[in-house]
Design a protein around this motif. Sequence first.
Motif, PDB file in Angstrom:
ATOM      1  N   ILE A   1      10.939   8.256  -1.755  1.00  0.00           N
ATOM      2  CA  ILE A   1      12.074   7.390  -1.626  1.00  0.00           C
ATOM      3  C   ILE A   1      12.735   6.706  -0.881  1.00  0.00           C
ATOM      4  N   ARG A   2      11.370   6.415   0.429  1.00  0.00           N
ATOM      5  CA  ARG A   2      11.266   4.845   1.186  1.00  0.00           C
ATOM      6  C   ARG A   2      12.003   3.976   0.508  1.00  0.00           C
TER       7      ARG A   2
ATOM      8  N   ARG B   1      15.627  13.720  -3.886  1.00  0.00           N
ATOM      9  CA  ARG B   1      15.253  15.234  -3.108  1.00  0.00           C
ATOM     10  C   ARG B   1      16.124  16.022  -4.501  1.00  0.00           C
ATOM     11  N   GLY B   2      17.037  16.504  -4.533  1.00  0.00           N
ATOM     12  CA  GLY B   2      17.851  16.948  -5.701  1.00  0.00           C
ATOM     13  C   GLY B   2      16.819  17.767  -7.003  1.00  0.00           C
TER      14      GLY B   2
ATOM     15  N   THR C   1       1.088  -1.375   0.212  1.00  0.00           N
ATOM     16  CA  THR C   1      -0.189   0.278  -0.039  1.00  0.00           C
ATOM     17  C   THR C   1       0.778   1.384   0.177  1.00  0.00           C
ATOM     18  N   TYR C   2       1.160   1.820  -1.076  1.00  0.00           N
ATOM     19  CA  TYR C   2       1.785   3.144  -1.414  1.00  0.00           C
ATOM     20  C   TYR C   2       0.163   4.318  -1.633  1.00  0.00           C
ATOM     21  N   SER C   3       1.013   5.739  -2.128  1.00  0.00           N
ATOM     22  CA  SER C   3       0.052   6.244  -1.786  1.00  0.00           C
ATOM     23  C   SER C   3      -0.017   6.289  -3.590  1.00  0.00           C
ATOM     24  N   ASP C   4      -1.202   6.769  -3.821  1.00  0.00           N
ATOM     25  CA  ASP C   4      -1.416   6.723  -5.739  1.00  0.00           C
ATOM     26  C   ASP C   4      -1.110   6.901  -6.072  1.00  0.00           C
ATOM     27  N   TRP C   5      -0.576   8.752  -5.937  1.00  0.00           N
ATOM     28  CA  TRP C   5       0.799   8.816  -6.384  1.00  0.00           C
ATOM     29  C   TRP C   5       1.898   8.026  -7.276  1.00  0.00           C
ATOM     30  N   ASN C   6       2.763   7.545  -6.546  1.00  0.00           N
ATOM     31  CA  ASN C   6       3.546   6.892  -5.996  1.00  0.00           C
ATOM     32  C   ASN C   6       3.204   5.904  -6.484  1.00  0.00           C
ATOM     33  N   VAL C   7       1.858   5.073  -6.582  1.00  0.00           N
ATOM     34  CA  VAL C   7       1.997   3.781  -7.355  1.00  0.00           C
ATOM     35  C   VAL C   7       1.967   3.880  -8.825  1.00  0.00           C
TER      36      VAL C   7
ATOM     37  N   SER D   1       0.923  15.394   1.301  1.00  0.00           N
ATOM     38  CA  SER D   1       2.270  16.976   1.536  1.00  0.00           C
ATOM     39  C   SER D   1       2.789  16.340   0.345  1.00  0.00           C
ATOM     40  N   GLU D   2       3.285  17.626   0.221  1.00  0.00           N
ATOM     41  CA  GLU D   2       4.598  16.885  -1.211  1.00  0.00           C
ATOM     42  C   GLU D   2       5.584  16.541  -0.311  1.00  0.00           C
ATOM     43  N   GLU D   3       5.894  17.162   1.508  1.00  0.00           N
ATOM     44  CA  GLU D   3       6.971  15.858   2.092  1.00  0.00           C
ATOM     45  C   GLU D   3       7.090  14.323   2.301  1.00  0.00           C
ATOM     46  N   ASP D   4       5.458  14.792   2.575  1.00  0.00           N
ATOM     47  CA  ASP D   4       4.964  12.658   2.743  1.00  0.00           C
ATOM     48  C   ASP D   4       5.467  12.280   1.630  1.00  0.00           C
ATOM     49  N   GLN D   5       4.695  12.847   0.541  1.00  0.00           N
ATOM     50  CA  GLN D   5       4.443  12.334  -1.114  1.00  0.00           C
ATOM     51  C   GLN D   5       6.488  11.794  -1.080  1.00  0.00           C
TER      52      GLN D   5
END
Lengths: 186, 186, 186, 186
Positions: free
Chosen positions: D177-178, D89-90, C142-148, D168-172
């Motif tokens: 990254i993980r 991040r870069g 389960t990752y966020s939609d955008w990242n998937v 949020s951008e940060e969480d995304q």
Amino acid sequence: MRLKDQDKQQRIKDAMVRLILREGIDGASVSKIAKEAGVSPATIYVYYDSKEEMLAEVFREYSRAPYRYLMQRVRPDMDGDTLIETIVRGCYSFSREHEDVFSFVEQCSRCPTLSERVSEEECSCDILDLIHSYQTRGVLRTYSDWNVGAVLFAPVRFLAMNRCMQTSEEDQLSELIRMLQALLLY
Amino acid sequence: MRLKDQDKQQRIKDAMVRLILREGIDGASVSKIAKEAGVSPATIYVYYDSKEEMLAEVFREYSRAPYRYLMQRVRPDMDGDTLIETIVRGCYSFSREHEDVFSFVEQCSRCPTLSERVSEEECSCDILDLIHSYQTRGVLRTYSDWNVGAVLFAPVRFLAMNRCMQTSEEDQLSELIRMLQALLLY
Amino acid sequence: MRLKDQDKQQRIKDAMVRLILREGIDGASVSKIAKEAGVSPATIYVYYDSKEEMLAEVFREYSRAPYRYLMQRVRPDMDGDTLIETIVRGCYSFSREHEDVFSFVEQCSRCPTLSERVSEEECSCDILDLIHSYQTRGVLRTYSDWNVGAVLFAPVRFLAMNRCMQTSEEDQLSELIRMLQALLLY
Amino acid sequence: MRLKDQDKQQRIKDAMVRLILREGIDGASVSKIAKEAGVSPATIYVYYDSKEEMLAEVFREYSRAPYRYLMQRVRPDMDGDTLIETIVRGCYSFSREHEDVFSFVEQCSRCPTLSERVSEEECSCDILDLIHSYQTRGVLRTYSDWNVGAVLFAPVRFLAMNRCMQTSEEDQLSELIRMLQALLLY
DNA sequence: CATGAATGAGAATTCATTCAT
DNA sequence: GATGAATGAATTCTCATTCAT
């Protein structure tokens, strides 16, 4: 059926005249006119052979409108003062009540390709006949038709064109009427 | 870097005005104007931002032309008769000598989208100032500016528009002059 | 009255997309598109109000195309490995079979004036729904939609853009598939 | 003198890139660029032979920009986690800090007539060298360069393109990254 | 009669580029 | 080197008109 058609043609004329008031003679395209009239562009060609002819035909017809309007207001038994007042006020109120037709005719009559097709004379002939009778009766001074027409119609149209008058419309008009009465009556 | 060619801009103006005389305001396209002026259509956009602006700018400029023409012919020490004669004849001969400019201004001043940008008043102000002085001196009758302008300019322009006069131009004009002298002078 | 020719509109779309593949978004002028489609430039304006709107409308429509293509290839009863393989291979083969649409969408989605009109989300929603069900069933992590979406679609598109791969296409793709299976499956 | 010129050329580049961000690649004409840069259109041709060449040359130069930006942030002695975090991040912060360059490169790289002139490989080679060393040292898993590049750069650019993120951008970003750390590190 | 689709011709305007200074 | 004027070619789009239904 007949009425329907007549109505459709009238809507086309109205649309054209309205559009030319709003956007000028070069802003009135066939498709815009059609849209404004609520008909198809092709329908316009049922009634007119070309845009050029349509303009010319409607111009010819509407050229007479202000004079017809006047003829319904003047009476042969008016005295001279009243005649002139009626004519001047009639010209002015026509330009207000039929702003679109007024502007349309003014624009067309300055357009070289159109104006040559319609002569001022044949439009104003009824009024001129009336004026002749007043001249014969010794009420109006005898000047040439063109000059009488020029001073009777041109100045009031000039005022109608340039809306923004210094004084009130009413005062302006009254003064002009008095001027023309002094000029034209014995 | 080439300098803006003053002559080139003048040729563009002339071409536009000439074309509008021949084909009417709706017959004067940018490319026709360019061809008539002997420049590229793109060159026109070096001098004007758009066709609309070009028309408006030249209209504004040429609106004053007939009044400037008049101002060079009238003298403050003329008597009243001569003043009126000079103005009326001046109006008429301007329309003959500068037929294109005359027709151009007449057409533009009837076009609603253009006329609102140029006021009649600011064009005729010099002549009106002169007339005021004649009124103050008790030579000319005192009527409102608009009405004086209306009777002095509108009828003669009306005649100039409708070329085909019954009688000779000269007789026609002389009569109009006599009428206006009678009307405006004490 | 002729009916709007469905086929004609399709030819226009095809022509536009083909041209943009060949010459880029700034090389696709209305007249070139018309020529390529075998219609008059004016005809394009029967179907679209402006070039801008045409681009936007076709972009909106074709944005969904790759996802529709995928939806016809995935089945809800596939196992996780096969799902990912099908998606990645589907993305890639779409870019090969519909090179023009692929390139068109890629270009439009980078153009700031166009991309703001079409959201990625609403295009990929069906696929995302499917992925959600695999996540719920504990097959996909389960990752966020955008990242998937980002890892499933962006890398394979990246490969599709940069044709010239070192190793064979097949090896390249297989490896990417294995990577994403490891990343996304439990 | 030298500085003056350099500065002028830089202003031209900046103007072009800024304009393409605002209006898209097909909205950036030479005269608009000149106006935006505060120079004459002719001046642009002092520095570039044609618009086509200008675009290509600046594209070639700026294609490397995001990788140079990255190279200034990564250190060869970072551990694997930090390396990936720094890269992702870069990439993202470059797209924020140099929005215009980012959008410019994205647009050009999708344009078929431009992209064939610049290869992704030669731009990213420094970063790839670094990655190779991490692979040799057994820190990063060994995948083909294209696939490594594809998963490291494409997803984060995808996020940068589609601004409107759910969370949020940060969480995304942290999540991405993980994911990539899990994918690429032993 | 009435229509909307279709279009060749032409509209206004902008383009990339060159020229004269 | 730098410029603004100048332009032929091309742009987007509209026009008046016709056609098939």
